[in-house]
Design an enzyme around this catalytic site. Structure first.
Site, PDB file in Angstrom:
ATOM      1  N   LYS A   1       3.620 -25.977   5.360  1.00 17.21           N
ATOM      2  CA  LYS A   1       3.211 -26.241   3.734  1.00 17.21           C
ATOM      3  C   LYS A   1       3.219 -27.843   3.555  1.00 17.21           C
ATOM      4  O   LYS A   1       4.295 -28.528   4.200  1.00 17.21           O
ATOM      5  CB  LYS A   1       4.438 -25.702   3.226  1.00 17.21           C
ATOM      6  CG  LYS A   1       4.376 -26.092   1.759  1.00 17.21           C
ATOM      7  CD  LYS A   1       5.474 -25.308   0.818  1.00 17.21           C
ATOM      8  CE  LYS A   1       6.617 -26.002   0.631  1.00 17.21           C
ATOM      9  NZ  LYS A   1       6.629 -27.187  -0.234  1.00 17.21           N
TER      10      LYS A   1
ATOM     11  N   ASP B   1       0.649 -27.114  -1.107  1.00 21.48           N
ATOM     12  CA  ASP B   1       1.491 -27.090  -1.989  1.00 21.48           C
ATOM     13  C   ASP B   1       1.355 -28.147  -3.195  1.00 21.48           C
ATOM     14  O   ASP B   1       2.070 -28.967  -3.326  1.00 21.48           O
ATOM     15  CB  ASP B   1       2.990 -27.037  -1.518  1.00 21.48           C
ATOM     16  CG  ASP B   1       3.990 -26.583  -2.787  1.00 21.48           C
ATOM     17  OD1 ASP B   1       3.704 -26.249  -3.700  1.00 21.48           O
ATOM     18  OD2 ASP B   1       5.211 -26.651  -2.609  1.00 21.48           O
TER      19      ASP B   1
ATOM     20  N   LYS C   1       0.913 -28.038  -6.403  1.00 17.31           N
ATOM     21  CA  LYS C   1       1.403 -27.469  -7.865  1.00 17.31           C
ATOM     22  C   LYS C   1       0.105 -28.027  -8.912  1.00 17.31           C
ATOM     23  O   LYS C   1       0.700 -28.698  -9.819  1.00 17.31           O
ATOM     24  CB  LYS C   1       2.709 -27.958  -8.042  1.00 17.31           C
ATOM     25  CG  LYS C   1       3.817 -27.445  -6.931  1.00 17.31           C
ATOM     26  CD  LYS C   1       5.210 -27.559  -7.391  1.00 17.31           C
ATOM     27  CE  LYS C   1       6.106 -26.760  -6.585  1.00 17.31           C
ATOM     28  NZ  LYS C   1       6.245 -27.298  -5.151  1.00 17.31           N
TER      29      LYS C   1
ATOM     30  N   ASP D   1      -3.504 -28.579 -14.962  1.00 15.55           N
ATOM     31  CA  ASP D   1      -4.301 -29.485 -15.730  1.00 15.55           C
ATOM     32  C   ASP D   1      -5.151 -28.758 -16.552  1.00 15.55           C
ATOM     33  O   ASP D   1      -5.092 -27.330 -16.685  1.00 15.55           O
ATOM     34  CB  ASP D   1      -5.047 -30.503 -14.967  1.00 15.55           C
ATOM     35  CG  ASP D   1      -5.319 -31.884 -15.615  1.00 15.55           C
ATOM     36  OD1 ASP D   1      -5.922 -31.700 -16.603  1.00 15.55           O
ATOM     37  OD2 ASP D   1      -5.075 -32.799 -14.935  1.00 15.55           O
TER      38      ASP D   1
ATOM     39  N   PRO E   1      -8.283 -26.362 -17.531  1.00 13.09           N
ATOM     40  CA  PRO E   1      -9.168 -25.500 -16.531  1.00 13.09           C
ATOM     41  C   PRO E   1     -10.209 -26.039 -15.802  1.00 13.09           C
ATOM     42  O   PRO E   1     -10.289 -25.730 -14.635  1.00 13.09           O
ATOM     43  CB  PRO E   1      -9.660 -24.475 -17.567  1.00 13.09           C
ATOM     44  CG  PRO E   1      -8.753 -24.315 -18.629  1.00 13.09           C
ATOM     45  CD  PRO E   1      -8.263 -25.897 -18.924  1.00 13.09           C
TER      46      PRO E   1
ATOM     47  N   THR F   1      12.514 -23.621  -9.460  1.00 13.05           N
ATOM     48  CA  THR F   1      13.926 -23.208  -9.293  1.00 13.05           C
ATOM     49  C   THR F   1      15.007 -24.173  -9.539  1.00 13.05           C
ATOM     50  O   THR F   1      16.380 -23.911  -9.723  1.00 13.05           O
ATOM     51  CB  THR F   1      14.199 -22.808  -7.732  1.00 13.05           C
ATOM     52  OG1 THR F   1      13.576 -23.711  -7.090  1.00 13.05           O
ATOM     53  CG2 THR F   1      13.707 -21.439  -7.496  1.00 13.05           C
TER      54      THR F   1
ATOM     55  N   ARG G   1      18.554 -20.346   2.457  1.00 12.55           N
ATOM     56  CA  ARG G   1      19.075 -20.677   3.424  1.00 12.55           C
ATOM     57  C   ARG G   1      19.520 -19.771   4.556  1.00 12.55           C
ATOM     58  O   ARG G   1      20.436 -18.969   4.061  1.00 12.55           O
ATOM     59  CB  ARG G   1      20.342 -21.564   2.498  1.00 12.55           C
ATOM     60  CG  ARG G   1      20.071 -22.493   1.968  1.00 12.55           C
ATOM     61  CD  ARG G   1      19.500 -23.759   2.668  1.00 12.55           C
ATOM     62  NE  ARG G   1      19.016 -24.958   1.995  1.00 12.55           N
ATOM     63  CZ  ARG G   1      17.916 -25.025   2.012  1.00 12.55           C
ATOM     64  NH1 ARG G   1      17.017 -24.341   2.141  1.00 12.55           N
ATOM     65  NH2 ARG G   1      17.630 -26.286   1.168  1.00 12.55           N
TER      66      ARG G   1
ATOM     67  N   GLY H   1      12.742 -25.732   4.543  1.00 12.95           N
ATOM     68  CA  GLY H   1      12.366 -27.112   4.926  1.00 12.95           C
ATOM     69  C   GLY H   1      13.649 -27.728   5.508  1.00 12.95           C
ATOM     70  O   GLY H   1      13.506 -27.660   6.946  1.00 12.95           O
ATOM     71  N   ARG H   2      14.548 -28.131   4.815  1.00 11.16           N
ATOM     72  CA  ARG H   2      15.644 -28.963   5.551  1.00 11.16           C
ATOM     73  C   ARG H   2      16.383 -28.269   6.758  1.00 11.16           C
ATOM     74  O   ARG H   2      16.858 -28.860   7.537  1.00 11.16           O
ATOM     75  CB  ARG H   2      16.410 -29.595   4.540  1.00 11.16           C
ATOM     76  CG  ARG H   2      15.980 -30.806   3.788  1.00 11.16           C
ATOM     77  CD  ARG H   2      16.490 -30.966   2.494  1.00 11.16           C
ATOM     78  NE  ARG H   2      16.385 -29.935   1.485  1.00 11.16           N
ATOM     79  CZ  ARG H   2      16.773 -30.109   0.143  1.00 11.16           C
ATOM     80  NH1 ARG H   2      17.512 -31.191  -0.233  1.00 11.16           N
ATOM     81  NH2 ARG H   2      16.540 -29.013  -0.589  1.00 11.16           N
TER      82      ARG H   2
HETATM   83  O1  C5P Z   1      14.302 -28.230   2.211  1.00  8.28           O
HETATM   84  P1  C5P Z   1      14.118 -26.851   1.494  1.00  8.28           P
HETATM   85  O2  C5P Z   1      14.332 -25.633   2.234  1.00  8.28           O
HETATM   86  O3  C5P Z   1      15.079 -26.885   0.263  1.00  8.28           O
HETATM   87  O4  C5P Z   1      12.728 -27.119   0.982  1.00  8.28           O
HETATM   88  C1  C5P Z   1      12.082 -26.124   0.138  1.00  8.28           C
HETATM   89  C2  C5P Z   1      10.764 -26.502  -0.408  1.00  8.28           C
HETATM   90  O5  C5P Z   1      10.193 -25.506  -1.090  1.00  8.28           O
HETATM   91  C3  C5P Z   1      10.246 -27.888  -0.473  1.00  8.28           C
HETATM   92  O6  C5P Z   1       9.111 -28.222   0.018  1.00  8.28           O
HETATM   93  C4  C5P Z   1      10.210 -27.557  -1.999  1.00  8.28           C
HETATM   94  O7  C5P Z   1       9.122 -28.610  -2.580  1.00  8.28           O
HETATM   95  C5  C5P Z   1       9.858 -26.163  -2.247  1.00  8.28           C
HETATM   96  N1  C5P Z   1       9.945 -25.346  -3.306  1.00  8.28           N
HETATM   97  C6  C5P Z   1      11.234 -25.240  -3.926  1.00  8.28           C
HETATM   98  N2  C5P Z   1      11.294 -24.646  -5.147  1.00  8.28           N
HETATM   99  C7  C5P Z   1      10.284 -24.315  -5.859  1.00  8.28           C
HETATM  100  C8  C5P Z   1       9.190 -24.478  -5.374  1.00  8.28           C
HETATM  101  C9  C5P Z   1       8.955 -25.153  -4.069  1.00  8.28           C
HETATM  102  O8  C5P Z   1      12.188 -25.465  -3.218  1.00  8.28           O
HETATM  103  N3  C5P Z   1      10.224 -23.534  -6.873  1.00  8.28           N
END
Ligand code: C5P
Length: 259
Positions: A43, A70, A72, A75, A77, A130, A191, A220-221
Site C-alpha cells: 500500500k 491509498d 483517499k 473532490d 466528481p 478510524t 494489531r 504498517g508499523r
Molecule cells: O501502522 P499501522 O498498522 O497503524 O498502519 C495502518 C495503515 O492503514 C496506515 O497506512 C494508515 O494510513 C492506514 N489507514 C488507517 N485507518 C484508516 C484508513 C487507513 O489506519 N481508516
C-alpha cells in the site's frame, strides 16, 4: 462480480496488505524487499506518494506484489473521475476514495475504473476514518454513533456501484451483514497478538478481523518496525489462516475470498 480481485486471493499472505509508510523511495524499497513473498499487497499512502510521486507505485511490481494506491480521493466528481483516469495505466488493484464525497463522485470513479482498467482496479470507499469517534461526528453535526454513520455511507457507496470498502475491525461484521458476500472489506487498525496498539484506538488481531468477515487486513508499523519484518508478516499470515478457519461453517465467502 468485481473482477478486480476475483481469483486473486488464494493464500493467507495474499490477504495481507503492508503499508509502505516510509519517508523516501529508497527506504520504502528496502522495506518492501524485506517482506517479498510474505505479503500479497503493498500500500502506497500519502506520506510516500506526496514525496515521491508515481515512482512509488512501481515498488509493488518490483516486489511482485499487487498495488494499493491509498490516495483517499475526495473532490468534485469531475476531478475524482479524472484522477482515476490518471491512475488507470499504473496497474493498481485498489484505490481509495472517501465515501463522504457523495454518490455522483463515487459513481463516476467506479465507471471510469471499470471502463479504463477492464474492472482490474477496484474503488475502495473509506467510510468513517478510524481516527474519528462519536464526539468528532457530533462536532460535525452527525448524530448517533460513528458505526451507524459508516453504515449509512456504505449504503450510499453501494448504491453508486462501489463494491469495496475500508472499515475498522469494529465495523467489519456489521458491514458484512449489511452488504453481503459480494463486498470486499479491507480493515486497517489491526494489531497482531502481543504487539503495541500505537494510535489506533480500537484494534483487533488479524485473526479476529478475518474471522468477522474481512477479506484483507492492513498492517504498517507492526511489520515495518519489527526486528524481522518477514517473520512478523509470516506470523500475521498465520493469524489470517486461523481467522479463516474460525469462520462459521457454511459462511459464504465474498468473491474476493474464494480461492
Ligand atoms: O501502522 P499501522 O498498522 O497503524 O498502519 C495502518 C495503515 O492503514 C496506515 O497506512 C494508515 O494510513 C492506514 N489507514 C488507517 N485507518 C484508516 C484508513 C487507513 O489506519 N481508516
Amino acid at each position: 462480480m468485481p473482477a478486480a480481485t476475483a481469483g486473486a486471493v488464494e493464500s493467507p499472505e495474499s490477504r495481507l496488505i503492508f503499508a509502505l509508510d516510509f519517508p523516501s523511495l529508497s527506504a520504502a524499497r528496502a522495506g518492501a524487499e524485506k517482506v517479498r513473498g510474505a505479503v500479497g499487497v503493498l500500500k502506497v499512502g500519502l506520506e510516500l506518494f506526496v514525496k515521491e510521486g508515481p515512482a512509488a507505485f512501481a515498488l509493488a511490481r518490483e516486489a511482485d506484489a499487487a498495488l494499493f494506491a491509498d490516495l483517499k480521493l475526495h473532490d468534485i466528481p469531475e476531478t475524482v473521475e479524472r484522477a482515476v483516469g490518471s491512475l488507470a495505466p499504473v496497474g493498481a488493484r485498489f484505490v481509495t476514495v472517501h465515501a463522504a464525497g457523495g454518490a455522483a463522485m463515487l459513481a463516476r470513479a467506479v465507471e471510469r475504473a471499470a471502463k479504463e482498467t477492464n474492472g482490474k482496479l477496484m474503488i475502495l470507499a473509506v467510510t468513517v476514518l478510524t481516527s474519528l469517534d462519536d464526539e468528532d461526528m457530533q462536532a460535525q453535526g452527525v448524530s448517533g454513533r460513528s458505526r451507524d454513520h459508516a453504515l449509512r455511507l456504505a449504503r450510499v457507496a453501494w448504491s453508486a456501484g462501489v463494491r469495496g470498502f475500508v472499515c475498522s475491525p469494529a465495523e467489519v461484521a456489521a458491514l458484512r451483514a449489511e452488504l453481503g458476500p459480494e463486498a470486499t472489506l479491507v480493515t486497517p487498525g489491526v494489531r497482531p497478538a502481543g504487539t503495541a496498539a500505537h494510535d489506533q484506538k480500537r484494534v483487533a488481531t488479524p485473526e479476529e478481523a478475518i474471522a468477522e468477515g474481512a477479506d484483507y487486513v492492513v498492517l504498517g508499523r507492526p511489520i515495518r518496525d519489527a526486528k524481522d519484518p518477514a517473520a512478523a508478516a509470516r506470523a500475521a499470515a498465520k493469524e489470517i489462516a486461523a481467522g479463516l478457519a474460525r469462520r462459521a461453517p457454511g459462511a459464504v465467502a465474498s468473491p474476493a475470498t474464494r480461492g
